[in-house]
Each structure stands twice: as structure tokens, then as C-alpha cells.
Write an enzyme that holds these catalytic residues in place. Structure first.
Site, mmCIF file in Angstrom:
data_model
loop_
_atom_site.group_PDB
_atom_site.id
_atom_site.type_symbol
_atom_site.label_atom_id
_atom_site.label_comp_id
_atom_site.label_asym_id
_atom_site.label_seq_id
_atom_site.Cartn_x
_atom_site.Cartn_y
_atom_site.Cartn_z
ATOM 1 N N ARG A 85 7.583 23.894 -43.997
ATOM 2 C CA ARG A 85 8.319 25.160 -44.040
ATOM 3 C C ARG A 85 8.586 25.738 -42.652
ATOM 4 O O ARG A 85 9.715 26.131 -42.327
ATOM 5 C CB ARG A 85 7.520 26.206 -44.848
ATOM 6 N N THR A 86 7.530 25.836 -41.851
ATOM 7 C CA THR A 86 7.652 26.517 -40.558
ATOM 8 C C THR A 86 8.593 25.733 -39.644
ATOM 9 O O THR A 86 9.492 26.310 -39.010
ATOM 10 C CB THR A 86 6.266 26.666 -39.917
ATOM 11 N N LYS B 51 -0.081 7.759 -27.770
ATOM 12 C CA LYS B 51 -0.565 6.765 -26.788
ATOM 13 C C LYS B 51 -1.478 7.421 -25.763
ATOM 14 O O LYS B 51 -1.841 6.824 -24.764
ATOM 15 C CB LYS B 51 0.625 6.132 -26.060
ATOM 16 N N HIS C 54 -0.950 32.910 -37.358
ATOM 17 C CA HIS C 54 0.345 32.350 -37.789
ATOM 18 C C HIS C 54 1.270 33.556 -37.955
ATOM 19 O O HIS C 54 1.617 33.980 -39.060
ATOM 20 C CB HIS C 54 0.144 31.609 -39.112
HETATM 21 N N1 CP Z 1 3.080 28.125 -44.623
HETATM 22 C C1 CP Z 1 3.189 27.133 -43.754
HETATM 23 O O1 CP Z 1 2.878 27.273 -42.567
HETATM 24 O O2 CP Z 1 3.666 25.965 -44.267
HETATM 25 P P1 CP Z 1 3.940 24.635 -43.452
HETATM 26 O O3 CP Z 1 2.594 24.083 -43.054
HETATM 27 O O4 CP Z 1 4.677 23.736 -44.412
HETATM 28 O O5 CP Z 1 4.747 24.996 -42.251
#
Ligand code: CP
Length: 309
Positions: free
Chosen positions: A51-52, A79, A129
Site C-alpha cells: 500500500r505505502t 550483495k 509510520h
Molecule cells: N499499512 C501499510 O503500511 O501497508 P504496506 O506494508 O502494504 O505498505
């Protein structure tokens, strides 16, 4: 562009300004379609994401900018090339800003200072986040038809954040965000999945069980429930008895969801462990805003990129 590393360091007016701009963008995206013209954003995903990563790439494209998309596992990092050497190498192709996800808390702040580029945190370890919290607040405000322009727009709203709080950067960012926006926050988790030191958090109520009279009363009175993914990849040790027991005691099952008032909404940042922290039919119910969160991820991230441009 300016960096966005944490929600904790944003003032309430700064947070509301990003939300306000995100609303303006969703209403009239064309108006902002050239904002990043001539700019290149390095999408540096050293930890997996769906998503992000895809919503940040979409956001940059919709603002007229260009992406350099990088995934750690498919690069020379496999590597042994260091993070610093990697970024300094890509910088030679012309980069104006970095969006980065990394499994280490603090890595984004460090790399931003080391290479002298603004950076937006797409998730750093168990730390924060911030853009997830912005899209979550956006989704609730939109659903409740509340403007972010007045102070404390979530005042009077009660929000549960439940599950693996200890390992969750989403929980950390959302606790700071919901608190700055005026909501009352209730954390629900087994004792093993709650941080032992909550002194850096704003005021929250904590509950270890749903199935008590207090738990049922709170569930029946809240306006939103956010379930968190059980983050098995970050758990070093035995934090829960077993997945079926975790669902039994701490999952948002159909039975527990039926206690919610009909106007209450259900959130999950994804990816979900369906049948563990949330039942599939709860995630797919009419009270769920989970796919709306995904959609709004693009507008919230456009808001962050635009606000910092
Ligand atoms: N919610 C979220 O961060 O999803 P992803 O890990 O898919 O980005």
C-alpha cells in the site's frame, strides 16, 4: 520539500494543515497536477510494502513528479552494499527527496541528514509510520464529515487501537495523531503486547481483555475500532499462547463486532491476518472503512508531498 519523520514532532496546526490540503487535493486533484513538475522522488523501500509503496508512487505521479522506484531485495544491497552507498549512488541520477521504509527505527532520520535530502518516513522499524496515521485521520474525518480546519476536530470521539501495540509503528503514530486531534484513545492488548513504558505517549486508557463488563461497555460506546496486525516478523519470543487463542481472547470476532453501535467504524492499516486479529466477515462488513483507508492513502500522501513542497 521538507522532511516528515514523525507525527510526534508535528504540532496540531501542522497536522491539520496536511489533512486540510489532502481534502483539497481529493476534491480537486487537477489543481495540483503540476506541483512536482521537474522533481524526482526516490522511493526507497528496503522493507516490503504494497500500500505505502504504490500509493506514494501514485501520489508523486499525480502531482506531476517522477519516481525512482527501489526495492532493497532486488538491488545490490543483497550483495552487501550499505544503505549510505546505495543512496549516494542513486543520488547521482538526480534526486530531490527520499521516501523510505526501513526495518530500523531512526534509519530515515539518519540517511536524510547524511545525504542532505528531505525525507518522508514510509515506516521505520517499530518507531513511526506518520503517513499511515494521516490517512487514518483523513478517513475518519471524511466519514464523519468533520473539517480539519478547526482545532481538536476529533474531540468527543472515542477510538480503540487494539492488538500488537508493542511492535506497531502504526499504533505509535496514531496515538500521537488521534491525541493531537482531540480523540479519547483506548488501547486493548494482552499485557505482553503493550509497551512497558508509556511515559512518552500522550494520555491513553489501557485494557487487557475485551470480555469483561468494562470491556463490553467500552466496545459498545466507541466510535471507531482500529485493529492492528499481529507482527510475527518482529516478535522475538513467545508473546501469545497461539494464533487460535489470540483470536479467541483478542480478535475482533463477529460476536465482539456485534456489540459495536451501528454508527461505529472499523479500521485496519493492512496487511491483515484475516481470521487472527480480525474475522474476514468483520473486515468486509458495512462498518469497515479498510478499503477507504487504502484509497485515501494516495490523497494523504499527496497532501504530505504538497505541504512540504
Ligand atoms: N499499512 C501499510 O503500511 O501497508 P504496506 O506494508 O502494504 O505498505
Amino acid at each position: 520539500m521538507e522532511s516528515l519523520i514523525t507525527i510526534r514532532d508535528l504540532s496540531e496546526p501542522q497536522l491539520r494543515a496536511i489533512l486540510s490540503l489532502s481534502f483539497q487535493i481529493k476534491k480537486n486533484p487537477e489543481k495540483f497536477s503540476s506541483l512536482l513538475k521537474g522533481k524526482t522522488v526516490l522511493q526507497l523501500f528496503v522493507e516490503n510494502s504494497t500500500r505505502t509503496k504504490l500509493s506514494f508512487e501514485t501520489a508523486v505521479r499525480k502531482l506531476g513528479g517522477a519516481n525512482i522506484a527501489f526495492t532493497g531485495g532486488a538491488s545490490s544491497m543483497s550483495k552487501g552494499e550499505s544503505l549510505l552507498d546505495t543512496v549516494q549512488t542513486i543520488q547521482q541520477y538526480g534526486v530531490d527527496a527520499i521516501v523510505m521504509r526501513h526495518s530500523s527505527g531512526g534509519a530515515i532520520d539518519w540517511i536524510s541528514k547524511a545525504v542532505g535530502l528531505p525525507a518522508i518516513n514510509a515506516g521505520d522499524g517499530q518507531h513511526e509510520h506518520p503517513t499511515q496515521a494521516i490517512l487514518d485521520a483523513f478517513t475518519l474525518l471524511e466519514h464523519w464529515k468533520i473539517s480539519p480546519d478547526a482545532s481538536s476536530p476529533l474531540a468527543g470521539k472515542r477510538v480503540i487501537i487494539a492488538g500488537d501495540i508493542l511492535h506497531s509503528r502504526v499504533a505509535r503514530s496514531n496515538i500521537h495523531s488521534f491525541s493531537k486531534l482531540g480523540a479519547e484513545i483506548i488501547l486493548v492488548a494482552p499485557k505482553t503486547l503493550l509497551p512497558s513504558d508509556l511515559s512518552l505517549f500522550p494520555k491513553v486508557t489501557m485494557m487487557n481483555r475485551w470480555d469483561t463488563s468494562q470491556g463490553k461497555e467500552i466496545l459498545a460506546g466507541v466510535d471507531a475500532v482500529m485493529m492492528l496486525r499481529l507482527q510475527l516478523e518482529r516478535q522475538k519470543g513467545a508473546f501469545i499462547p497461539s494464533l487460535p487463542e489470540y483470536r479467541h481472547f483478542w480478535g475482533l470476532t463477529r460476536e465482539r463486532a456485534s456489540l459495536l453501535k451501528s454508527s461505529a467504524v472499523i479500521l485496519h492499516p493492512g496487511p491483515m491476518n484475516a481470521g487472527v486479529e480480525i474475522d474476514s466477515e468483520v473486515a468486509e462488513s458495512s462498518q469497515s472503512l479498510i478499503l477507504k483507508q487504502v484509497e485515501n492513502g494516495v490523497y494523504a500522501r499527496m497532501g504530505v508531498l504538497a505541504c512540504n513542497s
